[in-house]
Motif scaffolding. Structure first.
Motif, PDB file in Angstrom:
ATOM      1  N   PRO A 188      34.232  26.581  18.453  1.00 44.44           N
ATOM      2  CA  PRO A 188      33.754  26.018  19.899  1.00 44.44           C
ATOM      3  C   PRO A 188      34.394  27.048  21.046  1.00 44.44           C
ATOM      4  N   LEU A 189      35.522  26.834  21.021  1.00 40.11           N
ATOM      5  CA  LEU A 189      36.564  27.715  22.096  1.00 40.11           C
ATOM      6  C   LEU A 189      36.275  29.384  22.146  1.00 40.11           C
ATOM      7  N   THR A 190      36.090  29.833  20.724  1.00 39.64           N
ATOM      8  CA  THR A 190      35.595  31.141  20.762  1.00 39.64           C
ATOM      9  C   THR A 190      34.086  31.330  21.518  1.00 39.64           C
ATOM     10  N   GLY A 191      33.331  30.375  20.861  1.00 38.84           N
ATOM     11  CA  GLY A 191      32.085  30.578  21.521  1.00 38.84           C
ATOM     12  C   GLY A 191      31.902  30.304  23.022  1.00 38.84           C
ATOM     13  N   LEU A 192      32.797  29.437  23.623  1.00 37.58           N
ATOM     14  CA  LEU A 192      32.830  29.183  25.190  1.00 37.58           C
ATOM     15  C   LEU A 192      33.310  30.640  25.864  1.00 37.58           C
ATOM     16  N   MET A 193      34.477  31.001  25.094  1.00 32.46           N
ATOM     17  CA  MET A 193      35.169  32.244  25.723  1.00 32.46           C
ATOM     18  C   MET A 193      34.100  33.526  25.770  1.00 32.46           C
ATOM     19  N   THR A 194      33.528  33.433  24.760  1.00 37.57           N
ATOM     20  CA  THR A 194      32.570  34.773  24.722  1.00 37.57           C
ATOM     21  C   THR A 194      31.262  34.471  25.626  1.00 37.57           C
ATOM     22  N   LEU A 195      30.723  33.284  25.679  1.00 35.71           N
ATOM     23  CA  LEU A 195      29.793  33.266  26.484  1.00 35.71           C
ATOM     24  C   LEU A 195      30.400  33.204  28.206  1.00 35.71           C
ATOM     25  N   ALA A 196      31.494  32.888  28.480  1.00 32.58           N
ATOM     26  CA  ALA A 196      31.948  33.043  29.867  1.00 32.58           C
ATOM     27  C   ALA A 196      32.210  34.532  30.027  1.00 32.58           C
ATOM     28  N   ALA A 231      30.387  36.855  33.098  1.00 35.22           N
ATOM     29  CA  ALA A 231      30.987  37.504  33.988  1.00 35.22           C
ATOM     30  C   ALA A 231      30.836  39.057  34.026  1.00 35.22           C
ATOM     31  N   LEU A 232      30.289  39.590  32.957  1.00 33.42           N
ATOM     32  CA  LEU A 232      29.645  40.957  32.722  1.00 33.42           C
ATOM     33  C   LEU A 232      28.503  41.366  33.148  1.00 33.42           C
ATOM     34  N   MET A 233      27.501  40.222  33.011  1.00 34.40           N
ATOM     35  CA  MET A 233      26.137  40.328  33.368  1.00 34.40           C
ATOM     36  C   MET A 233      26.059  41.246  34.714  1.00 34.40           C
ATOM     37  N   PRO A 234      26.491  40.555  35.791  1.00 31.44           N
ATOM     38  CA  PRO A 234      26.259  41.349  37.129  1.00 31.44           C
ATOM     39  C   PRO A 234      26.805  42.810  37.200  1.00 31.44           C
ATOM     40  N   LEU A 235      27.710  43.081  36.290  1.00 32.20           N
ATOM     41  CA  LEU A 235      28.506  44.385  36.293  1.00 32.20           C
ATOM     42  C   LEU A 235      27.433  45.423  35.518  1.00 32.20           C
ATOM     43  N   ILE A 236      27.046  45.028  34.216  1.00 29.02           N
ATOM     44  CA  ILE A 236      26.358  45.910  33.318  1.00 29.02           C
ATOM     45  C   ILE A 236      25.162  45.325  32.742  1.00 29.02           C
ATOM     46  N   GLY A 237      24.419  44.295  33.659  1.00 31.82           N
ATOM     47  CA  GLY A 237      23.312  43.854  32.958  1.00 31.82           C
ATOM     48  C   GLY A 237      23.620  42.879  31.742  1.00 31.82           C
ATOM     49  N   PHE A 238      22.486  42.193  31.289  1.00 30.61           N
ATOM     50  CA  PHE A 238      22.455  41.253  30.307  1.00 30.61           C
ATOM     51  C   PHE A 238      22.465  41.806  28.941  1.00 30.61           C
ATOM     52  N   GLU A 239      22.022  42.925  28.825  1.00 29.10           N
ATOM     53  CA  GLU A 239      21.477  43.478  27.354  1.00 29.10           C
ATOM     54  C   GLU A 239      22.628  43.536  26.546  1.00 29.10           C
ATOM     55  N   LEU A 240      23.682  44.570  26.730  1.00 29.00           N
ATOM     56  CA  LEU A 240      24.825  44.768  26.032  1.00 29.00           C
ATOM     57  C   LEU A 240      25.608  43.304  25.999  1.00 29.00           C
ATOM     58  N   PRO A 241      25.976  42.762  26.826  1.00 29.26           N
ATOM     59  CA  PRO A 241      26.918  41.416  26.793  1.00 29.26           C
ATOM     60  C   PRO A 241      25.959  40.681  25.782  1.00 29.26           C
ATOM     61  N   ALA A 242      24.564  40.394  25.806  1.00 25.52           N
ATOM     62  CA  ALA A 242      23.898  39.284  24.981  1.00 25.52           C
ATOM     63  C   ALA A 242      23.895  39.799  23.568  1.00 25.52           C
ATOM     64  N   LEU A 243      23.801  41.166  23.471  1.00 21.76           N
ATOM     65  CA  LEU A 243      24.055  41.618  22.088  1.00 21.76           C
ATOM     66  C   LEU A 243      25.262  41.589  21.457  1.00 21.76           C
ATOM     67  N   VAL A 244      26.219  41.563  22.359  1.00 23.28           N
ATOM     68  CA  VAL A 244      27.853  41.315  21.638  1.00 23.28           C
ATOM     69  C   VAL A 244      27.954  40.103  21.368  1.00 23.28           C
ATOM     70  N   LEU A 245      27.393  39.207  22.280  1.00 19.36           N
ATOM     71  CA  LEU A 245      27.383  37.716  22.203  1.00 19.36           C
ATOM     72  C   LEU A 245      26.854  37.171  20.832  1.00 19.36           C
ATOM     73  N   CYS A 246      25.519  37.939  20.654  1.00 17.16           N
ATOM     74  CA  CYS A 246      24.779  37.251  19.288  1.00 17.16           C
ATOM     75  C   CYS A 246      25.590  37.864  18.186  1.00 17.16           C
ATOM     76  N   ILE A 247      26.197  39.120  18.019  1.00 17.60           N
ATOM     77  CA  ILE A 247      26.850  39.636  17.042  1.00 17.60           C
ATOM     78  C   ILE A 247      27.984  38.926  16.612  1.00 17.60           C
ATOM     79  N   ILE A 248      28.787  38.313  17.747  1.00 15.58           N
ATOM     80  CA  ILE A 248      29.971  37.662  17.393  1.00 15.58           C
ATOM     81  C   ILE A 248      29.635  36.264  16.990  1.00 15.58           C
ATOM     82  N   TRP A 249      28.700  35.580  17.688  1.00 13.53           N
ATOM     83  CA  TRP A 249      28.533  34.146  17.179  1.00 13.53           C
ATOM     84  C   TRP A 249      27.693  34.347  15.558  1.00 13.53           C
ATOM     85  N   MET A 250      26.880  35.112  15.343  1.00 16.30           N
ATOM     86  CA  MET A 250      26.079  35.153  14.038  1.00 16.30           C
ATOM     87  C   MET A 250      27.277  35.756  13.036  1.00 16.30           C
ATOM     88  N   ARG A 251      27.915  36.671  13.232  1.00 16.63           N
ATOM     89  CA  ARG A 251      28.685  37.205  12.053  1.00 16.63           C
ATOM     90  C   ARG A 251      29.912  36.615  11.775  1.00 16.63           C
TER      91      ARG A 251
END
Length: 194
Positions: A125-133, A137-157
């Motif tokens: 749960p802590l890892t999930g919370l940190m990756t979500l944070a 934080a990255l969305m305003p800088l580089i958009g949501f696509e790449l952070p969302a993709l990395v988040l999904c990969i970390i959570w699923m794999r």
């Protein structure tokens, strides 16, 4: 009770039956053929060890501490009145409930035998919370696509233990679906690259 023997624990793994019908336990029995007593015994044998009184006290104190911090922050946002609430009213009520539940657990539930000992998976749960944070934080800088993709990969794999094939496929589909819904269909102002 009929005195049926417990099914030996197989480390939480079940093997597929030869016909592909139902998963089988380590001893070869189909899970659906087990009695409720046998299933309960198997679950009891596979669960992590119980947490002690110190772990229960520590987790209760963490809940109380977070709740008190949230109470202070919600008061700083302003409470208002029930007919004219300000932004801090609902967080204040939730925080008060959190403090009350933490105190209840601290006083009444510290001898609880159902709580599990912290294991390696307790950090998930802590890892999930940190990756979500990090994604937020990255969305305003580089958009949501790449952070969302990395988040999904970390959570699923890494948190979910899925295969690489399903992880990559589902992660890509989730990002495409979110793009289609929030950028193309709803035309929201969510930061995006494309």
């Amino acid at each position: 009770m009929n005195g049926t023997p417990a099914v030996p624990a197989g480390g939480g793994r079940t093997a597929a039956s030869p016909g592909g019908d139902a998963p089988r336990t380590g001893s070869g029995e189909a899970l659906e053929d087990l009695t409720p007593e046998q299933l309960a015994a198997q679950w009891e044998a596979e669960k992590p060890p119980a947490a002690g009184a110190l772990a229960n006290t520590a987790s209760s104190l963490v809940v109380v501490g977070v709740g008190i911090a949230a109470v202070v922050l919600s008061i700083a946002m302003g409470l208002g009145t029930p007919d004219k609430p300000q932004p801090g009213l609902w967080p204040f009520l939730i925080s008060c409930a959190m403090v009350a539940l933490g105190l209840f657990q601290l006083i009444i539930g510290r001898h609880n035998r159902d709580a599990e000992k912290f294991t390696r998976m307790s950090t998930a749960p802590l890892t999930g919370l940190m990756t979500l944070a990090a994604m937020v934080a990255l969305m305003p800088l580089i958009g949501f696509e790449l952070p969302a993709l990395v988040l999904c990969i970390i959570w699923m794999r890494f948190l979910g233990g899925e295969t690489w094939r399903s992880t990559l496929l589902v992660s890509a589909l989730v990002v495409v679906a979110f793009y289609g819904i929030f950028v193309l269909a709803l035309r929201t102002s969510i930061p995006h690259l494309f």
